[in-house]
Design an enzyme around this catalytic site. Structure first.
Site, PDB file in Angstrom:
ATOM      1  N   SER A  28       0.834  -1.210   0.000  1.00  8.54           N
ATOM      2  CA  SER A  28       0.000   0.000   0.000  1.00  8.54           C
ATOM      3  C   SER A  28       0.866   1.257   0.000  1.00  8.54           C
ATOM      4  O   SER A  28       0.611   2.216  -0.728  1.00  8.54           O
ATOM      5  CB  SER A  28      -0.885   0.036   1.251  1.00  8.54           C
ATOM      6  OG  SER A  28      -1.837  -0.990   1.201  1.00  8.54           O
ATOM      7  N   ARG A  32       1.548   4.280  -3.074  1.00  3.83           N
ATOM      8  CA  ARG A  32       1.295   5.697  -2.767  1.00  3.83           C
ATOM      9  C   ARG A  32       2.553   6.533  -2.935  1.00  3.83           C
ATOM     10  O   ARG A  32       2.493   7.682  -3.392  1.00  3.83           O
ATOM     11  CB  ARG A  32       0.750   5.823  -1.340  1.00  3.83           C
ATOM     12  CG  ARG A  32      -0.694   5.328  -1.215  1.00  3.83           C
ATOM     13  CD  ARG A  32      -1.016   4.985   0.229  1.00  3.83           C
ATOM     14  NE  ARG A  32      -2.431   4.732   0.460  1.00  3.83           N
ATOM     15  CZ  ARG A  32      -3.063   3.593   0.174  1.00  3.83           C
ATOM     16  NH1 ARG A  32      -2.412   2.587  -0.387  1.00  3.83           N
ATOM     17  NH2 ARG A  32      -4.356   3.448   0.459  1.00  3.83           N
ATOM     18  N   ARG A 128     -13.506  -6.696 -11.110  1.00  4.44           N
ATOM     19  CA  ARG A 128     -13.701  -6.038  -9.809  1.00  4.44           C
ATOM     20  C   ARG A 128     -14.472  -4.729  -9.928  1.00  4.44           C
ATOM     21  O   ARG A 128     -14.376  -4.024 -10.924  1.00  4.44           O
ATOM     22  CB  ARG A 128     -12.338  -5.848  -9.123  1.00  4.44           C
ATOM     23  CG  ARG A 128     -11.719  -7.200  -8.819  1.00  4.44           C
ATOM     24  CD  ARG A 128     -10.434  -7.098  -8.080  1.00  4.44           C
ATOM     25  NE  ARG A 128     -10.621  -6.548  -6.747  1.00  4.44           N
ATOM     26  CZ  ARG A 128      -9.632  -6.234  -5.938  1.00  4.44           C
ATOM     27  NH1 ARG A 128      -8.387  -6.397  -6.333  1.00  4.44           N
ATOM     28  NH2 ARG A 128      -9.883  -5.751  -4.746  1.00  4.44           N
ATOM     29  N   ASP A 323      -7.081  -7.758   4.824  1.00  4.88           N
ATOM     30  CA  ASP A 323      -6.239  -8.576   3.943  1.00  4.88           C
ATOM     31  C   ASP A 323      -5.653  -9.789   4.665  1.00  4.88           C
ATOM     32  O   ASP A 323      -5.125 -10.694   4.026  1.00  4.88           O
ATOM     33  CB  ASP A 323      -5.090  -7.726   3.375  1.00  4.88           C
ATOM     34  CG  ASP A 323      -5.601  -6.684   2.385  1.00  4.88           C
ATOM     35  OD1 ASP A 323      -6.737  -6.832   1.892  1.00  4.88           O
ATOM     36  OD2 ASP A 323      -4.864  -5.724   2.110  1.00  4.88           O
ATOM     37  N   LYS A 350     -12.449  -9.126  -3.522  1.00  8.93           N
ATOM     38  CA  LYS A 350     -10.987  -8.920  -3.551  1.00  8.93           C
ATOM     39  C   LYS A 350     -10.431  -9.620  -4.797  1.00  8.93           C
ATOM     40  O   LYS A 350     -11.169  -9.860  -5.746  1.00  8.93           O
ATOM     41  CB  LYS A 350     -10.358  -9.454  -2.266  1.00  8.93           C
ATOM     42  CG  LYS A 350     -10.795  -8.689  -1.018  1.00  8.93           C
ATOM     43  CD  LYS A 350     -10.265  -7.273  -1.013  1.00  8.93           C
ATOM     44  CE  LYS A 350     -10.697  -6.494   0.210  1.00  8.93           C
ATOM     45  NZ  LYS A 350     -10.318  -5.090   0.127  1.00  8.93           N
ATOM     46  N   ARG A 396      -2.991 -14.224  -1.687  1.00  4.30           N
ATOM     47  CA  ARG A 396      -3.153 -14.422  -0.243  1.00  4.30           C
ATOM     48  C   ARG A 396      -3.805 -15.769   0.081  1.00  4.30           C
ATOM     49  O   ARG A 396      -3.558 -16.337   1.149  1.00  4.30           O
ATOM     50  CB  ARG A 396      -3.945 -13.264   0.374  1.00  4.30           C
ATOM     51  CG  ARG A 396      -3.239 -11.920   0.197  1.00  4.30           C
ATOM     52  CD  ARG A 396      -3.701 -10.895   1.213  1.00  4.30           C
ATOM     53  NE  ARG A 396      -3.445  -9.535   0.771  1.00  4.30           N
ATOM     54  CZ  ARG A 396      -2.261  -8.936   0.775  1.00  4.30           C
ATOM     55  NH1 ARG A 396      -1.197  -9.579   1.208  1.00  4.30           N
ATOM     56  NH2 ARG A 396      -2.141  -7.695   0.346  1.00  4.30           N
TER      57      ARG A 396
HETATM   58  C1  S3P Z   1      -5.731  -1.134   0.147  1.00  2.83           C
HETATM   59  C2  S3P Z   1      -6.977  -1.087   0.703  1.00  2.83           C
HETATM   60  C3  S3P Z   1      -7.806  -2.270   0.963  1.00  2.83           C
HETATM   61  C4  S3P Z   1      -6.978  -3.550   0.896  1.00  2.83           C
HETATM   62  C5  S3P Z   1      -6.065  -3.564  -0.302  1.00  2.83           C
HETATM   63  C6  S3P Z   1      -5.087  -2.411  -0.221  1.00  2.83           C
HETATM   64  C7  S3P Z   1      -4.986   0.115  -0.075  1.00  2.83           C
HETATM   65  O1  S3P Z   1      -8.818  -2.331  -0.020  1.00  2.83           O
HETATM   66  O2  S3P Z   1      -7.825  -4.676   0.869  1.00  2.83           O
HETATM   67  O3  S3P Z   1      -5.344  -4.774  -0.360  1.00  2.83           O
HETATM   68  O4  S3P Z   1      -3.765   0.075  -0.328  1.00  2.83           O
HETATM   69  O5  S3P Z   1      -5.620   1.182  -0.007  1.00  2.83           O
HETATM   70  P1  S3P Z   1     -10.237  -1.562   0.156  1.00  2.83           P
HETATM   71  O6  S3P Z   1      -9.975  -0.113   0.096  1.00  2.83           O
HETATM   72  O7  S3P Z   1     -11.059  -2.039  -1.010  1.00  2.83           O
HETATM   73  O8  S3P Z   1     -10.781  -2.005   1.470  1.00  2.83           O
END
Ligand code: S3P
Length: 441
Positions: A28, A32, A128, A323, A350, A396
């Site tokens: 994540s 970013r 998705r 996750d 997911k 996962r």
């Molecule tokens: C993430 C947010 C989550 C998570 C994903 C990573 C992120 O998803 O499940 O693996 O980096 O912002 P959601 O925003 O759909 O909950």
């Protein structure tokens, strides 16, 4: 997906785990860091970057939009920021691979650009839901089309977005982050309310880039038009990758298993609380100062085997462990008594339908369970049978069932594991080093 990656694993039953591991950087945070670096003025340095397929898809997309990105080493990145208006149109559709985070955040980043973009992905990503991001972006003035709510997503960029006041229907850091990226270029203030806290890496990192953000009573406020100043970011190890070894250790670490420099942002560590509620022995040794400029706390995590008891999962912890729930279900399957998880319907959208995928694998392993519309009820057992489990191409799910082998009587074969490279390159080596008898087929 890496062409050289094996398609299947066979994991030997039983055994123990121990030692010290450092899992790769946080996915994540790595996505970013690339995106905010691209929008900033100057050169951003990223260390501890996750060189997994998902983040490399983000890097390729930004390069196609004119951003110069250098990788002096595998986990070191230099992003030459183009400023908020410096991107240029890509000549082809941007392929985000398996990465839902990349596609959704890019929607917010691209909506205010003065050109059109098309976002596509692999078979899983093309299924998705994307309207959860498109719909609020349209309220800001964006023009976005989806195919019955799914990709391809066509973003008809417009530099005339306006800030909105919006309550997210689901606790989603991806939706929140996409809206914050769009809000940076919008006129006026954007105010977002979440139904429950979700991971806050975007908020922390925006501050590291010099952006002012308000947070009062669950409402996040961002004034558009603020510049981003390039910075240096140190990415901690991914808690979501460490999670597989936390559960492995809780089940089978006769001697301690230690995971180094793990990101322990409290919006990510719901699994720690869940495992502790079950009776796990996990010690958190905080690293003073966290990971520097991006203000992400980090710690060394030490886990030892302990008897686990089934629990009813508090629903408030679900978004904070979203996750990690696949591997949590393996802990539940090995605990004494029953575990109940509700309020986890998000798992159905997911990389795979993770509730159905975990239920299918638990059935193969002879673990009594009930698949619910928004969760699972699992009756723990001291040992599982072996067998052949499908990962549904979901990283996962594959790694969760590798951990399950520690409690199996016979080998577990896991099909279609190539996508583990999206989030955890080097998992096989880490798993073997910890003590799992994992063989690539
Ligand atoms: C993430 C947010 C989550 C998570 C994903 C990573 C992120 O998803 O499940 O693996 O980096 O912002 P959601 O925003 O759909 O909950």
């Amino acid at each position: 997906m890496s062409a050289a990656a094996p398609r299947h694993w066979r994991v030997a039953p039983g055994g123990t785990v121990s030692g010290s591991l450092t899992v790769p950087g946080d996915k994540s945070i790595s996505h970013r860091a690339l995106m905010l670096g691209a929008l900033s003025q100057g050169e951003t340095h990223i260390s501890g970057f996750l060189a997994g397929e998902d983040c490399l898809a983000t890097a390729r997309a930004l390069a196609a939009l004119g951003v110069r990105i250098e990788r002096p080493a595998d986990t070191e990145v230099r992003v030459h920021g183009r400023g908020p208006r410096g991107l240029r149109a890509a000549t082809e559709a941007l392929d985000m691979g398996n990465a839902g985070t990349a596609m959704r955040l890019m929607m917010g980043l691209l909506a205010p650009q003065p050109f059109d973009s098309t976002l596509i992905g692999d078979a899983s990503l093309m299924r998705r839901p994307m309207e959860r991001v498109a719909e609020p972006l349209r309220r800001m003035g964006a023009s976005i089309t989806t195919q019955s709510g799914r990709p391809p997503v066509v973003v008809h960029g417009t530099p005339h977005l306006t800030g909105i006041t919006y309550t997210l229907p689901v606790a989603s850091a991806q939706v929140k982050s996409a809206l914050l990226l769009a809000a940076l270029a919008a006129r006026g203030t954007t105010q977002l309310t979440e139904p429950a806290p979700s991971r806050d890496h975007t908020e922390r990192m925006l501050r590291a880039f010099g952006v002012e953000l308000s947070q009062h009573a669950g409402v996040i406020g961002l004034e558009g038009g603020q510049p981003l100043r390039a910075t240096s970011l140190a990415v901690p190890a991914d808690f979501s990758s460490a999670a597989f070894f936390l559960v492995a250790g809780a089940l089978a670490a006769e001697r301690p298993l230690t995971l180094g420099n793990v990101g322990v942002n409290p919006t990510r560590t719901g699994l720690l609380e869940l495992l502790r509620l079950m009776g796990a022995d996990i010690r958190v040794h905080a690293r003073p100062g966290g990971t520097g400029h991006n203000a992400e706390p980090a710690a060394d995590l030490e886990v030892r085997r302990a008897p686990l008891r089934g629990i009813t999962v508090p629903e408030a912890l679900v978004p904070l462990a979203i996750d990690e729930l696949p591997v949590f279900f393996i802990a539940a399957a090995a605990a004494s008594g029953e575990t109940l998880v509700r309020g986890a319907g998000e798992l159905r959208v997911k990389e795979s339908d993770r509730l159905a995928a975990m239920a299918a694998g638990l059935r193969v392993l002879g673990v009594e369970h009930e698949l619910l519309p928004d969760g699972l009820r699992i009756v723990g057992a001291p040992q599982f049978s072996g067998g052949c489990v499908e990962s549904f191409g979901d990283h996962r799910i594959a790694m969760a069932f590798a951990v399950a082998a520690l409690k199996a009587r016979a080998p577990i074969e896991i099909r279609d594991v190539a996508n583990v490279a999206t989030s955890f390159p080097g998992f096989e080596e880490c798993a073997r080093r910890a003590g799992l008898g994992l063989e690539a087929l």
